[in-house]
Design a protein around this motif. Sequence first.
Motif, mmCIF file in Angstrom:
data_model
loop_
_atom_site.group_PDB
_atom_site.id
_atom_site.type_symbol
_atom_site.label_atom_id
_atom_site.label_comp_id
_atom_site.label_asym_id
_atom_site.label_seq_id
_atom_site.Cartn_x
_atom_site.Cartn_y
_atom_site.Cartn_z
ATOM 1 N N MET A 28 1.872 -51.386 -13.904
ATOM 2 C CA MET A 28 2.219 -50.128 -13.134
ATOM 3 C C MET A 28 3.625 -50.240 -12.726
ATOM 4 S SD MET A 28 0.581 -49.616 -9.382
ATOM 5 C CE MET A 28 1.272 -48.199 -8.206
ATOM 6 N N THR A 29 4.348 -49.034 -12.691
ATOM 7 C CA THR A 29 5.692 -48.868 -12.547
ATOM 8 C C THR A 29 5.970 -48.799 -10.979
ATOM 9 O OG1 THR A 29 6.025 -47.048 -14.262
ATOM 10 C CG2 THR A 29 7.631 -47.137 -12.420
ATOM 11 N N ARG A 30 7.024 -49.621 -10.730
ATOM 12 C CA ARG A 30 7.272 -49.750 -9.403
ATOM 13 C C ARG A 30 8.925 -48.933 -8.899
ATOM 14 N NH1 ARG A 30 3.157 -51.756 -9.963
ATOM 15 N NH2 ARG A 30 2.141 -53.437 -8.663
ATOM 16 N N THR A 31 8.648 -47.905 -8.174
ATOM 17 C CA THR A 31 9.918 -47.244 -8.080
ATOM 18 C C THR A 31 10.527 -47.348 -6.540
ATOM 19 O OG1 THR A 31 8.925 -45.641 -9.303
ATOM 20 C CG2 THR A 31 10.684 -44.935 -8.033
ATOM 21 N N THR A 32 11.712 -47.629 -6.356
ATOM 22 C CA THR A 32 12.242 -47.778 -5.023
ATOM 23 C C THR A 32 12.733 -46.352 -4.577
ATOM 24 O OG1 THR A 32 13.845 -49.611 -5.800
ATOM 25 C CG2 THR A 32 14.619 -48.303 -4.022
ATOM 26 N N PRO A 33 12.269 -46.301 -3.404
ATOM 27 C CA PRO A 33 12.458 -44.734 -2.598
ATOM 28 C C PRO A 33 14.015 -44.454 -2.603
ATOM 29 C CG PRO A 33 11.005 -46.374 -1.250
ATOM 30 C CD PRO A 33 11.741 -47.087 -2.309
ATOM 31 N N PRO A 34 14.219 -43.280 -2.505
ATOM 32 C CA PRO A 34 15.609 -42.843 -2.314
ATOM 33 C C PRO A 34 16.220 -43.449 -1.118
ATOM 34 C CG PRO A 34 14.418 -40.835 -2.576
ATOM 35 C CD PRO A 34 13.247 -42.052 -2.516
ATOM 36 N N ARG A 35 17.604 -43.690 -0.879
ATOM 37 C CA ARG A 35 18.296 -44.397 0.173
ATOM 38 C C ARG A 35 18.155 -43.379 1.435
ATOM 39 N NH1 ARG A 35 17.205 -48.435 0.917
ATOM 40 N NH2 ARG A 35 15.432 -47.578 -0.219
ATOM 41 N N PRO A 36 18.137 -44.113 2.541
ATOM 42 C CA PRO A 36 17.903 -43.043 3.721
ATOM 43 C C PRO A 36 19.325 -42.539 4.094
ATOM 44 C CG PRO A 36 17.726 -45.402 4.148
ATOM 45 C CD PRO A 36 17.516 -45.474 2.847
ATOM 46 N N HIS A 37 20.300 -43.216 3.555
ATOM 47 C CA HIS A 37 21.781 -42.704 3.770
ATOM 48 C C HIS A 37 22.438 -42.345 2.650
ATOM 49 C CE1 HIS A 37 21.008 -43.902 7.757
ATOM 50 N NE2 HIS A 37 20.725 -45.154 7.461
ATOM 51 N N VAL B 125 3.366 -61.670 -12.592
ATOM 52 C CA VAL B 125 3.941 -60.734 -13.651
ATOM 53 C C VAL B 125 5.173 -59.852 -12.962
ATOM 54 C CG1 VAL B 125 1.774 -60.690 -14.961
ATOM 55 C CG2 VAL B 125 2.036 -59.100 -13.218
ATOM 56 N N LEU B 126 5.773 -59.067 -14.065
ATOM 57 C CA LEU B 126 6.662 -58.671 -13.542
ATOM 58 C C LEU B 126 6.606 -56.938 -13.773
ATOM 59 C CD1 LEU B 126 9.915 -60.985 -14.269
ATOM 60 C CD2 LEU B 126 8.564 -60.824 -12.131
ATOM 61 N N HIS B 127 7.428 -56.334 -12.839
ATOM 62 C CA HIS B 127 7.507 -54.701 -12.996
ATOM 63 C C HIS B 127 9.082 -54.366 -12.817
ATOM 64 C CE1 HIS B 127 3.116 -54.691 -12.835
ATOM 65 N NE2 HIS B 127 3.248 -55.623 -11.974
ATOM 66 N N PRO B 128 9.951 -54.567 -13.953
ATOM 67 C CA PRO B 128 11.223 -54.509 -13.567
ATOM 68 C C PRO B 128 11.687 -52.975 -13.323
ATOM 69 C CG PRO B 128 10.799 -56.061 -15.451
ATOM 70 C CD PRO B 128 9.566 -55.314 -15.192
ATOM 71 N N GLU B 129 12.883 -52.903 -12.746
ATOM 72 C CA GLU B 129 13.289 -51.547 -12.457
ATOM 73 C C GLU B 129 14.684 -51.715 -12.142
ATOM 74 O OE1 GLU B 129 13.431 -48.174 -8.753
ATOM 75 O OE2 GLU B 129 12.745 -50.384 -8.279
#
Length: 263
Positions: free
Chosen positions: A1-10, A157-161
């Motif tokens: 499963m992909t892991r996605t960092t949210p857009p930065r708040p600033h 296990v890893l889900h690299p981003e």
Amino acid sequence: MTRTTPPRPHDLLGLFPQLDAQARTAIRLHPRLGEPTVDTSSIGGPLRWPADEPWPVCGLEHEDLCDEPFPDPGERVPEALIPVAQLYYRDVPGLPWPDRFDLLQVLWCPRDHPEGEAPYNPEFLVRWRTARSVGATIESAPVPLVCNENYVPTRCVLHPEAITEYPHRDAQAPGWKALGHGGVWGIIDPFPVACDCGELQLPLLTAVSGEFDGGTGSWQPVEEADTGWEFADPVDVLIGRGYTLQLYYCPAAEDHPNRAVMF
């Protein structure tokens, strides 16, 4: 499963455009509980280790105040190192010397070292490899007699981003990661992490006490937005009182000594 960092708040670059020249790629590893194999990238998982290569042991002095029997079964070997990370270059782009290597293995001694590279922390060992050059592999790795259980990672296990980091506290991702910027100084005064050859060293692997916390919740992957604290600390490693241990490498040569710093 992909892991996605949210857009930065600033809009950091909008506020500080001069930071653009200092952008670096970091790979958030996003470890999650699983059953890794020698053919996969992992934290705390089995290594593709040659059967004809001795398993490494630690020869440094140890602080035994927190030592207890190693929790997992296996062949007991005094001072045996344990796997921390196995990173295949196909999963973690940007690792050093891709023309010569495609596999990075990191081990450490899971005990405190009064005079180690980063005192009173585990002590790292790095192996650079080409996977195809590893023929027969060991059936199982030996385990140490004793350990500090805070330094024994749970198999993940890893889900690299890949993300972009800047030398600013709010623009550096928390959690286990490869590459990127150095840590945020807070325990000791800043100093250059330099090799004996004079070259400045660069971050290779960041080991931390948790994937995110109350102060870094904006970094929680969007796919796990409604999971609360379920994935906050899958590796279950505790550095000091909740700090970060960062491993550095010398870009001049892979056989130069690695450095480690706790932030």
